[in-house]
Write a protein that holds these residues in place. Structure first.
Motif, PDB file in Angstrom:
ATOM      1  N   ASP A  20       5.676   1.791   2.297  1.00 61.14           N
ATOM      2  CA  ASP A  20       4.533   2.318   2.575  1.00 61.14           C
ATOM      3  C   ASP A  20       5.668   2.967   4.054  1.00 61.14           C
ATOM      4  O   ASP A  20       5.007   3.744   4.956  1.00 61.14           O
ATOM      5  CB  ASP A  20       3.443   1.290   3.906  1.00 61.14           C
ATOM      6  CG  ASP A  20       2.358   0.468   2.621  1.00 61.14           C
ATOM      7  OD1 ASP A  20       2.401   0.683   1.718  1.00 61.14           O
ATOM      8  OD2 ASP A  20       2.911  -0.384   2.778  1.00 61.14           O
ATOM      9  N   LYS A  25      -1.954   2.846   3.818  1.00 61.94           N
ATOM     10  CA  LYS A  25      -3.363   3.241   3.214  1.00 61.94           C
ATOM     11  C   LYS A  25      -3.598   1.629   3.343  1.00 61.94           C
ATOM     12  O   LYS A  25      -2.497   0.737   2.353  1.00 61.94           O
ATOM     13  CB  LYS A  25      -3.959   2.704   1.739  1.00 61.94           C
ATOM     14  CG  LYS A  25      -5.471   3.095   1.113  1.00 61.94           C
ATOM     15  CD  LYS A  25      -5.958   3.605   0.088  1.00 61.94           C
ATOM     16  CE  LYS A  25      -7.273   3.370   0.477  1.00 61.94           C
ATOM     17  NZ  LYS A  25      -7.683   4.580  -1.247  1.00 61.94           N
ATOM     18  N   TYR A  27      -5.443  -1.611   1.419  1.00 63.35           N
ATOM     19  CA  TYR A  27      -5.816  -1.590   0.479  1.00 63.35           C
ATOM     20  C   TYR A  27      -6.610  -3.045   0.977  1.00 63.35           C
ATOM     21  O   TYR A  27      -6.632  -3.413  -0.521  1.00 63.35           O
ATOM     22  CB  TYR A  27      -4.809  -1.632  -0.914  1.00 63.35           C
ATOM     23  CG  TYR A  27      -4.600  -0.470  -1.451  1.00 63.35           C
ATOM     24  CD1 TYR A  27      -5.359   0.470  -2.812  1.00 63.35           C
ATOM     25  CD2 TYR A  27      -3.641   0.587  -1.011  1.00 63.35           C
ATOM     26  CE1 TYR A  27      -5.714   1.903  -2.522  1.00 63.35           C
ATOM     27  CE2 TYR A  27      -3.160   1.845  -1.056  1.00 63.35           C
ATOM     28  CZ  TYR A  27      -3.774   1.979  -2.131  1.00 63.35           C
ATOM     29  OH  TYR A  27      -3.967   3.495  -2.648  1.00 63.35           O
ATOM     30  N   SER A 124      -1.802  -5.831  -3.385  1.00 62.04           N
ATOM     31  CA  SER A 124      -0.609  -4.768  -3.493  1.00 62.04           C
ATOM     32  C   SER A 124       0.173  -5.750  -2.329  1.00 62.04           C
ATOM     33  O   SER A 124       1.315  -5.297  -2.408  1.00 62.04           O
ATOM     34  CB  SER A 124      -0.750  -3.534  -3.358  1.00 62.04           C
ATOM     35  OG  SER A 124      -2.390  -3.465  -2.272  1.00 62.04           O
ATOM     36  N   HIS A 125      -0.363  -6.293  -1.219  1.00 64.35           N
ATOM     37  CA  HIS A 125       0.580  -6.411  -0.031  1.00 64.35           C
ATOM     38  C   HIS A 125       1.693  -7.535  -0.066  1.00 64.35           C
ATOM     39  O   HIS A 125       2.274  -7.335   0.775  1.00 64.35           O
ATOM     40  CB  HIS A 125      -0.302  -6.211   1.356  1.00 64.35           C
ATOM     41  CG  HIS A 125      -0.911  -7.710   1.091  1.00 64.35           C
ATOM     42  ND1 HIS A 125      -2.214  -7.691   0.459  1.00 64.35           N
ATOM     43  CD2 HIS A 125      -0.693  -8.520   1.607  1.00 64.35           C
ATOM     44  CE1 HIS A 125      -2.922  -9.074   1.123  1.00 64.35           C
ATOM     45  NE2 HIS A 125      -1.986  -9.645   1.673  1.00 64.35           N
ATOM     46  N   SER A 130       1.340  -0.249  -0.960  1.00 60.24           N
ATOM     47  CA  SER A 130       0.545   1.303  -1.154  1.00 60.24           C
ATOM     48  C   SER A 130       0.848   2.059  -1.921  1.00 60.24           C
ATOM     49  O   SER A 130       0.813   3.476  -1.857  1.00 60.24           O
ATOM     50  CB  SER A 130       0.045   1.272   0.248  1.00 60.24           C
ATOM     51  OG  SER A 130       0.373   2.060   1.308  1.00 60.24           O
ATOM     52  N   GLY A 139      -1.241   0.311  -3.866  1.00 54.02           N
ATOM     53  CA  GLY A 139      -1.855  -0.443  -4.121  1.00 54.02           C
ATOM     54  C   GLY A 139      -2.918  -1.422  -5.326  1.00 54.02           C
ATOM     55  O   GLY A 139      -3.919  -1.602  -5.174  1.00 54.02           O
TER      56      GLY A 139
END
Length: 275
Positions: A20, A25, A27, A124-125, A130, A139
């Motif tokens: 990032d 973003k 998600y 996704s994290h 993202s 994401g």
């Protein structure tokens, strides 16, 4: 064992901590809804964790417990929630240290033991964040079907099967080594650090020979695999027999040279001299 240069294996080793820098973003809510829809569509008995990971245990596994820093061997299929496969181990086992892979695997695999089978559903994290990474869109929720290899159990079953098929009078030890004494020998008995001379033939349980030496190979026992260090100590000089060695007393889950990871090794040996 597959090369670590395979596409997913390279990706798995990339930390998402630097994610990032380009995109930020969030998600989280979107991923959660996608995961819940996937679980509902496939009627999965999934367990949620505080991090947002979901996992499904089909088989807990009876082997060793796994921690976030374990050295593990896994077969897997990786897909998106629409069923599209982005990579798999193609029935080959991949070995790696768990602390070097994505967070979803670090957290998810310790819910299983070796021998376990199930699924990780990773937001996704806990994967690649993202930002796009290689072919994986930013994401993305990632779903992994996993099978964690229990080499200890597999090796034991392979050795016992070989013993039964060949009607061997084998003895077992606490380490998992099996040995057969054809001739005990009458000379000196080696310790695990002795300098010895040995004639041998090494082969797999299917009979394929990978190495042999009938001219007398000399070495210090503490310079060879553990299965030899322990196994030869049960013989006296002049003795002969067979060592059936599980992989953790040989070349482990990674193998060596032409010897594959997880391989059971069998050696017919003649202890020529103890010096």
């Amino acid at each position: 064992m597959k090369s670590v240069c395979m596409a997913l294996f390279v990706v798995l080793f990339v930390s998402c901590s630097s994610d990032d820098l380009v995109s930020s973003k969030d998600y989280t809510a979107e991923n959660e809804q996608e995961i819940l829809s996937y679980i509902s569509a496939y009627n999965l008995d999934a367990v949620a964790t505080g991090s947002g990971l979901y996992y499904v245990i089909d088989e807990q596994g009876d082997g060793a417990a796994i921690t976030s820093t374990s050295d593990v061997t896994v077969k897997y299929v990786g897909r998106y929630t629409d069923g599209t496969i982005f990579d798999s181990s193609e029935d080959e086992a991949i070995s790696f240290y768990l602390q070097y892979v994505i967070e979803g695997w670090q957290e998810g695999l310790p819910y299983f033991n070796e021998g376990g089978v199930g699924q990780l559903i990773i937001p996704s994290h806990l994967a690649y964040g993202s930002s796009d990474y290689n072919s994986i869109p930013g994401g993305s929720v990632l779903v992994f079907d996993i099978e964690i290899i229990d080499y200890a159990a597999e090796n034991e079953a392979e050795i016992l099967n070989y013993i039964a098929e060949n009607d061997l009078d084998a003895q077992s030890t606490d380490s998992g080594l099996y040995y057969v004494i054809d001739e005990q020998g009458t000379g000196a008995q080696p310790t695990e650090t002795s300098y010895v001379t040995v004639n041998y033939k090494g082969y797999y349980s299917d009979g394929e020979v990978f190495e042999e030496n009938s001219d007398g190979s000399s070495f210090y026992l503490d310079n060879v695999i553990e299965g030899w260090q322990e196994g030869l100590s049960y013989f006296n000089e002049g003795g002969s027999g067979t060592l059936l060695i599980p992989s953790d007393l040989a070349y482990g889950r990674y193998g060596s040279g032409t010897i594959p990871g997880g391989a059971v090794l069998i050696f017919d040996i003649e202890l020529v001299a103890v010096n």
